[in-house]
Scaffold this motif. Structure first.
Motif, PDB file in Angstrom:
ATOM      1  N   ALA A 145      27.513  32.629 -13.519  1.00  0.00           N
ATOM      2  CA  ALA A 145      25.772  32.545 -14.146  1.00  0.00           C
ATOM      3  C   ALA A 145      24.472  31.721 -13.262  1.00  0.00           C
ATOM      4  CB  ALA A 145      25.671  33.319 -15.481  1.00  0.00           C
ATOM      5  N   GLY A 146      25.540  30.219 -13.957  1.00  0.00           N
ATOM      6  CA  GLY A 146      24.325  29.571 -13.477  1.00  0.00           C
ATOM      7  C   GLY A 146      24.118  28.843 -11.990  1.00  0.00           C
ATOM      8  N   ASP A 147      25.243  29.744 -11.136  1.00  0.00           N
ATOM      9  CA  ASP A 147      24.703  29.211  -9.574  1.00  0.00           C
ATOM     10  C   ASP A 147      24.141  29.280  -8.302  1.00  0.00           C
ATOM     11  OD1 ASP A 147      27.417  27.588 -10.461  1.00  0.00           O
ATOM     12  OD2 ASP A 147      29.136  29.398  -9.853  1.00  0.00           O
ATOM     13  N   SER A 148      23.560  29.156  -7.803  1.00  0.00           N
ATOM     14  CA  SER A 148      23.111  29.409  -6.809  1.00  0.00           C
ATOM     15  C   SER A 148      23.477  30.315  -6.077  1.00  0.00           C
ATOM     16  CB  SER A 148      22.215  28.552  -5.553  1.00  0.00           C
ATOM     17  OG  SER A 148      21.709  27.018  -6.828  1.00  0.00           O
ATOM     18  N   PRO A 149      23.592  31.315  -5.154  1.00  0.00           N
ATOM     19  CA  PRO A 149      24.669  32.337  -4.749  1.00  0.00           C
ATOM     20  C   PRO A 149      25.615  32.270  -3.749  1.00  0.00           C
ATOM     21  CG  PRO A 149      22.681  33.744  -4.440  1.00  0.00           C
ATOM     22  CD  PRO A 149      21.823  32.132  -5.588  1.00  0.00           C
ATOM     23  N   ASN A 150      24.763  30.626  -2.700  1.00  0.00           N
ATOM     24  CA  ASN A 150      25.221  30.987  -1.749  1.00  0.00           C
ATOM     25  C   ASN A 150      26.281  29.298  -2.370  1.00  0.00           C
ATOM     26  OD1 ASN A 150      25.371  32.305   0.196  1.00  0.00           O
ATOM     27  ND2 ASN A 150      23.028  31.094   0.741  1.00  0.00           N
ATOM     28  N   PHE A 151      26.515  28.749  -3.861  1.00  0.00           N
ATOM     29  CA  PHE A 151      27.157  27.351  -4.064  1.00  0.00           C
ATOM     30  C   PHE A 151      28.025  28.202  -5.721  1.00  0.00           C
ATOM     31  CE2 PHE A 151      23.120  26.421  -1.688  1.00  0.00           C
ATOM     32  CZ  PHE A 151      24.082  25.184  -0.746  1.00  0.00           C
ATOM     33  N   PRO A 152      29.318  28.753  -5.138  1.00  0.00           N
ATOM     34  CA  PRO A 152      29.669  29.432  -6.666  1.00  0.00           C
ATOM     35  C   PRO A 152      30.323  28.019  -6.706  1.00  0.00           C
ATOM     36  CG  PRO A 152      30.492  29.640  -4.169  1.00  0.00           C
ATOM     37  CD  PRO A 152      29.620  28.979  -4.270  1.00  0.00           C
ATOM     38  N   SER A 153      31.026  27.742  -7.517  1.00  0.00           N
ATOM     39  CA  SER A 153      31.202  26.570  -8.709  1.00  0.00           C
ATOM     40  C   SER A 153      32.708  26.645  -9.502  1.00  0.00           C
ATOM     41  CB  SER A 153      30.520  26.401  -9.804  1.00  0.00           C
ATOM     42  OG  SER A 153      30.266  26.797 -10.563  1.00  0.00           O
ATOM     43  N   GLN A 154      33.132  27.714  -9.613  1.00  0.00           N
ATOM     44  CA  GLN A 154      34.279  28.474 -10.806  1.00  0.00           C
ATOM     45  C   GLN A 154      35.308  28.517  -9.884  1.00  0.00           C
ATOM     46  OE1 GLN A 154      34.749  28.699 -14.781  1.00  0.00           O
ATOM     47  NE2 GLN A 154      37.121  28.838 -13.770  1.00  0.00           N
ATOM     48  N   LYS A 155      36.152  27.032  -9.330  1.00  0.00           N
ATOM     49  CA  LYS A 155      37.640  27.787  -9.030  1.00  0.00           C
ATOM     50  C   LYS A 155      38.412  28.759  -9.800  1.00  0.00           C
ATOM     51  CE  LYS A 155      38.199  22.919  -8.319  1.00  0.00           C
ATOM     52  NZ  LYS A 155      39.370  21.965  -8.159  1.00  0.00           N
ATOM     53  N   THR A 156      38.901  29.410  -8.645  1.00  0.00           N
ATOM     54  CA  THR A 156      39.954  30.832  -8.758  1.00  0.00           C
ATOM     55  C   THR A 156      40.719  30.865  -7.620  1.00  0.00           C
ATOM     56  OG1 THR A 156      39.279  32.881  -9.242  1.00  0.00           O
ATOM     57  CG2 THR A 156      38.215  32.028  -7.699  1.00  0.00           C
ATOM     58  N   THR A 157      41.641  32.401  -7.820  1.00  0.00           N
ATOM     59  CA  THR A 157      42.904  32.241  -6.606  1.00  0.00           C
ATOM     60  C   THR A 157      42.683  33.988  -6.507  1.00  0.00           C
ATOM     61  OG1 THR A 157      43.842  30.450  -7.631  1.00  0.00           O
ATOM     62  CG2 THR A 157      45.030  32.142  -6.215  1.00  0.00           C
ATOM     63  N   VAL A 158      42.107  34.209  -5.317  1.00  0.00           N
ATOM     64  CA  VAL A 158      42.686  35.297  -5.038  1.00  0.00           C
ATOM     65  C   VAL A 158      44.361  35.904  -4.659  1.00  0.00           C
ATOM     66  CG1 VAL A 158      41.592  37.086  -3.037  1.00  0.00           C
ATOM     67  CG2 VAL A 158      39.892  35.019  -3.358  1.00  0.00           C
ATOM     68  N   HIS A 159      44.332  36.079  -4.974  1.00  0.00           N
ATOM     69  CA  HIS A 159      45.965  37.238  -5.577  1.00  0.00           C
ATOM     70  C   HIS A 159      45.786  38.839  -3.754  1.00  0.00           C
ATOM     71  CE1 HIS A 159      47.085  34.670  -8.113  1.00  0.00           C
ATOM     72  NE2 HIS A 159      46.049  34.854  -8.438  1.00  0.00           N
ATOM     73  N   LEU A 160      46.249  38.891  -2.823  1.00  0.00           N
ATOM     74  CA  LEU A 160      46.012  39.615  -1.918  1.00  0.00           C
ATOM     75  C   LEU A 160      47.977  40.195  -2.115  1.00  0.00           C
ATOM     76  CD1 LEU A 160      43.807  38.117   0.460  1.00  0.00           C
ATOM     77  CD2 LEU A 160      43.692  39.635  -1.109  1.00  0.00           C
ATOM     78  N   VAL A 161      48.266  41.667  -1.968  1.00  0.00           N
ATOM     79  CA  VAL A 161      49.551  41.793  -0.969  1.00  0.00           C
ATOM     80  C   VAL A 161      49.613  42.628   0.923  1.00  0.00           C
ATOM     81  CG1 VAL A 161      51.458  43.549  -1.294  1.00  0.00           C
ATOM     82  CG2 VAL A 161      49.919  41.773  -3.453  1.00  0.00           C
TER      83      VAL A 161
END
Length: 173
Positions: A145-161
């Motif tokens: 919510a507090g990020d600019s659209p081009n500057f993400p800050s929350q670490k995550t993992t994308v899980h694909l199969v």
């Protein structure tokens, strides 16, 4: 020194430094040509492939099969500052003359403006032989919510199969 020659000199110096820092194991040209053709299919009339942001990982699967995973960016959708990152999976092979050949398996949008970004592409790949699928985990950053659209800050993992020739994102529990 006038501005234009100085600017030209700086540009040439920058190009020569970039060329000197190019990795010795650059992605195979036939693979990059496939990515370019794929980006032509995915873009609108304004967007373009951003080759400098393309990241490639060549993998050796069990049984000797080779797989190429590529994260690439198409930017400028609708003539604006919009972009989408895609993950493409290619089967690596050689033609009868021994030249590298890459056949598209599937492609999937995995990030983009206002959503998330993959900055360092270092996929964790494992095979589940019982389910006949390849699991791919990719570190990314999500927009909060507090990020600019081009500057993400929350670490995550994308899980694909990758199963039956299709890439599917699995949501984390």
């Amino acid at each position: 020194m006038p501005r234009r020659p100085l600017l030209a000199l700086l540009c040439l110096l920058s190009l020569s430094l970039h060329a000197a820092q190019a990795p010795a194991d650059a992605p195979p040209r036939p693979l990059l040509e496939q990515v370019q053709r794929l980006s032509e299919l995915l873009r609108d009339s304004y967007a373009v492939w951003y080759p400098e942001a393309t990241q490639v990982r060549l993998l050796q699967a069990e049984g000797g099969e080779e797989l190429a995973l590529v994260v690439f960016t198409v930017e400028g959708f609708a003539g604006g500052n919009n972009h989408t990152q895609y993950l493409a999976a290619f089967a690596a092979d050689a033609d009868p003359q021994g030249q590298a050949h890459f056949s598209l398996i599937d492609v999937l949008p995995v990030a983009g403006k206002g959503w998330r970004a993959i900055t360092e592409f270092a996929p964790q790949v494992s095979r589940d032989a019982g389910r006949n699928e390849l699991s791919i985990a990719i570190d990314a950053l999500e927009v909060t919510a507090g990020d600019s659209p081009n500057f993400p800050s929350q670490k995550t993992t994308v899980h694909l199969v990758l199963k039956d020739g299709r890439l599917v994102e699995r949501r984390s529990p």
